[in-house]
Enzyme design. Structure first.
Site, mmCIF file in Angstrom:
data_model
loop_
_atom_site.group_PDB
_atom_site.id
_atom_site.type_symbol
_atom_site.label_atom_id
_atom_site.label_comp_id
_atom_site.label_asym_id
_atom_site.label_seq_id
_atom_site.Cartn_x
_atom_site.Cartn_y
_atom_site.Cartn_z
ATOM 1 N N GLY A 1 0.814 -1.225 0.000
ATOM 2 C CA GLY A 1 0.000 0.000 0.000
ATOM 3 C C GLY A 1 0.837 1.259 0.000
ATOM 4 N NE ARG B 1 -2.113 -4.395 -1.274
ATOM 5 C CZ ARG B 1 -1.693 -3.870 -0.133
ATOM 6 N NH1 ARG B 1 -0.816 -4.513 0.599
ATOM 7 N NH2 ARG B 1 -2.134 -2.693 0.275
ATOM 8 C CG ASP C 1 3.498 -9.625 4.906
ATOM 9 O OD1 ASP C 1 4.024 -10.478 5.652
ATOM 10 O OD2 ASP C 1 2.275 -9.393 4.900
ATOM 11 C CE LYS D 1 4.826 0.213 2.211
ATOM 12 N NZ LYS D 1 3.604 -0.375 1.670
ATOM 13 C CB THR D 2 3.448 0.200 7.095
ATOM 14 O OG1 THR D 2 2.068 0.104 7.464
ATOM 15 C CG2 THR D 2 4.292 0.013 8.339
ATOM 16 C CG ASP E 1 -1.522 -0.107 8.996
ATOM 17 O OD1 ASP E 1 -2.151 0.876 8.556
ATOM 18 O OD2 ASP E 1 -1.823 -1.276 8.733
#
Length: 545
Positions: free
Chosen positions: A77, A141, A172, A198-199, A201
């Protein structure tokens, strides 16, 4: 590409770099590392990339003018700042040697396997400085985990004379980067692989990674929107707003937004799990707050909900764990959607079947059928905000009949997800990402593979940040994925004994009763440093600032 006035002004912004990355660099190596868990298994799986030292960059007198072509991949994402990792990498490899070239693989890891790429030249790079999104080369992905993918990727790596691949992704994707690094090292192919954290979240962090990029911007974007809703809420005084925010596995975003905006209620998934709360417990908690505010004449309020909360309710978590095992069975893969539900029900324990049957039909179907490519429940599709508000309304009706509630309850629903993923990066993320890209270039120039670029001391001014790299194997443990044990980077959840949560918990009872809203407003790029260059509350509290 058409540009707004803000974009044109942002294009001229020169990200601030840590002192150690401003000129020539040398590497200082620390002690050997080991994985955070399951040391023997991880060591066996990664014999060539295990136990390497943490490295830190220091100023040097002589520059490393290594000749190297580099490939870059955006994975998973979108997160604000991704383009600045690429521009930092580009600027640094060109600085090391003007003949160096950068190739972007199109639409994620699949671009490497399918040989779909473009050369990133100064003209292209300059279009994307300090912009949000991943649209320079797109993302995907595809999971890099099979030998034939590694070998197919190697063909284009050889053809373009690429020395190293940089993979920008979450836990992941960086796990896959480590698997790729190990494979190329074991074969002595001479191809390096570097990761970048990176995220939005915020769950890719540990002792070495202080924050994942994009978290800062996404939280500030969501907090602006939540503040705007709170202002409307406080103006109209007639709605309860149920606001779901991103965060599948961890509640970092919800918690940070709560610290910035002071809503009436913020659910924290990790606490719900620790307390063993049921869905009814959560509904009762919200209904009691609604009731209390109504008694004060306030029939309005705001509730922040992390998107993954449903997976943390112990009874539902237990159900999902068995669903994962049942859906991983070979015979389950041949069934159509209707047969799948019957098959699932036939294989559940009585306890899990009772929970499955107690859920609204739509939610039960989503848990059983709608899975992402990693086999995860697609919790963002479950409208938890509507589920909770409906159940709260039912609970209040019951309370009304019992004479315990006499207010009015009307709900509005929001889900903030994509709105934050591609926002123009804050100064913090613009600087942080540029430093990560610069660090990745230096890790390659210094012969490293299986490392993640890191930047630390990030609550200080950017000049005092510390840049370097950490072996990806250091962050790994073994976890069950799609029915089998796999090496993965351990996700960082909200720590209930950590400063951010404790700060929130100390004030939430007051926020629930009073209207203590804070309206953060939009991200600021120019002006006093205390407005423009501040890190998230989470990061400041974690570092005792």
């Amino acid at each position: 590409m058409e540009k707004s006035a803000l974009q044109m002004a942002r294009a001229a912004y020169q990200p601030k770099l840590p002192k150690a990355l401003q000129g020539a660099v040398k590497v200082k190596e620390g002690a050997a590392t080991q994985s955070v868990g399951d040391q023997e298994e991880i060591k066996k799986l990664f014999p060539n990339t295990y136990g390497m030292p943490i490295v830190e960059f220091e100023p040097a007198t002589e520059a490393n003018n290594t000749k190297m072509n580099v490939g870059i991949i955006l994975s998973g994402g979108q997160a604000p700042g991704g383009h600045n990792v690429i521009t930092g990498l580009f600027d640094q490899i060109k600085k090391l040697n003007p003949e160096n070239r950068l190739f972007g693989f199109i639409l994620g890891p699949g671009g490497l396997v399918d040989h779909n790429y473009m050369e990133l030249t100064a003209d292209i790079i300059d279009e994307y400085r300090n912009t949000g999104g991943f649209d320079m080369i797109g993302s995907g992905r595809t999971k890099l985990e099979k030998v034939d993918q590694f070998e197919k990727g190697l063909e284009i790596i050889r053809e373009l004379n690429i020395k190293a691949i940089v993979i920008i992704g979450g836990d992941d994707s960086n796990t896959n980067a480590c698997v790729l690094a190990e494979y190329y090292a074991a074969k002595n192919y001479g191809v390096q692989v570097i990761g970048c954290p990176k995220t939005i979240d915020g769950d890719l962090k540990n002792d070495q990674i202080e924050t994942s990029f994009g978290f800062d911007t996404a939280c500030k974007t969501y907090s602006e929107l939540i503040g705007n809703i709170e202002r409307d809420c406080n103006s109209a005084r007639k709605y309860w707003h149920f606001i779901k925010v991103m965060g599948r596995s961890a509640s970092h975003i919800a918690l940070e937004c709560a610290l910035q905006t002071q809503p009436n209620i913020c659910l924290v998934s990790e606490e719900i799990e620790q307390k063993g709360m049921s869905l009814d417990d959560i509904v009762t908690y919200i209904a009691n707050a609604v009731c209390q505010r109504a008694a004060d004449g306030n029939n309005f309020g705001t509730v922040i909900i992390p998107e993954g909360v449903i997976e943390f309710i112990p009874a539902i978590k237990k159900l999902i764990a068995q669903l994962n095992d049942v859906l991983a069975m070979p015979e389950a893969k041949e069934l159509d959607r209707h047969e799948s539900i019957d098959f699932v029900k036939a294989h559940l324990t009585d306890e899990n079947l009772a929970v499955f049957n107690s859920l609204p039909t739509g939610v039960a179907r989503q848990l059983a059928l709608d899975r992402d490519p990693h086999g995860n429940v697609q919790v963002s599709l479950i409208e938890t905000e509507k589920l909770l508000s409906t159940m709260v309304a039912q609970k209040l009706e019951k309370m009304k009949k019992e004479g315990k509630y006499s207010g009015k309850f009307s709900a509005q629903h929001h889900f903030f997800g994509y709105e934050g993923r591609c926002a123009a990066p804050s100064n913090f993320d613009a600087d942080y990402c540029y430093a990560l890209g610069t660090s990745a270039a230096q890790l390659i120039a210094n012969g490293k593979t299986g490392y993640m670029a890191i930047v630390k001391n990030t609550t200080a001014p950017a000049e005092q940040w510390i840049a370097g790299g950490v072996p990806i194997t250091m962050m790994m443990n073994m976890e069950k994925r799609a029915g089998e044990m796999k090496p993965v980077i351990r996700k960082a959840l909200v720590e209930l004994d950590g400063a951010p949560f404790k700060t929130f918990a100390a004030q939430r009872d007051r926020w629930a009763r009073e209207t203590a809203y804070v309206y953060p407003g939009p991200i600021q790029y120019w002006g006093p440093t205390e407005v423009c260059d501040q890190p998230t509350r989470t990061l400041a509290l974690e570092q005792g600032k």
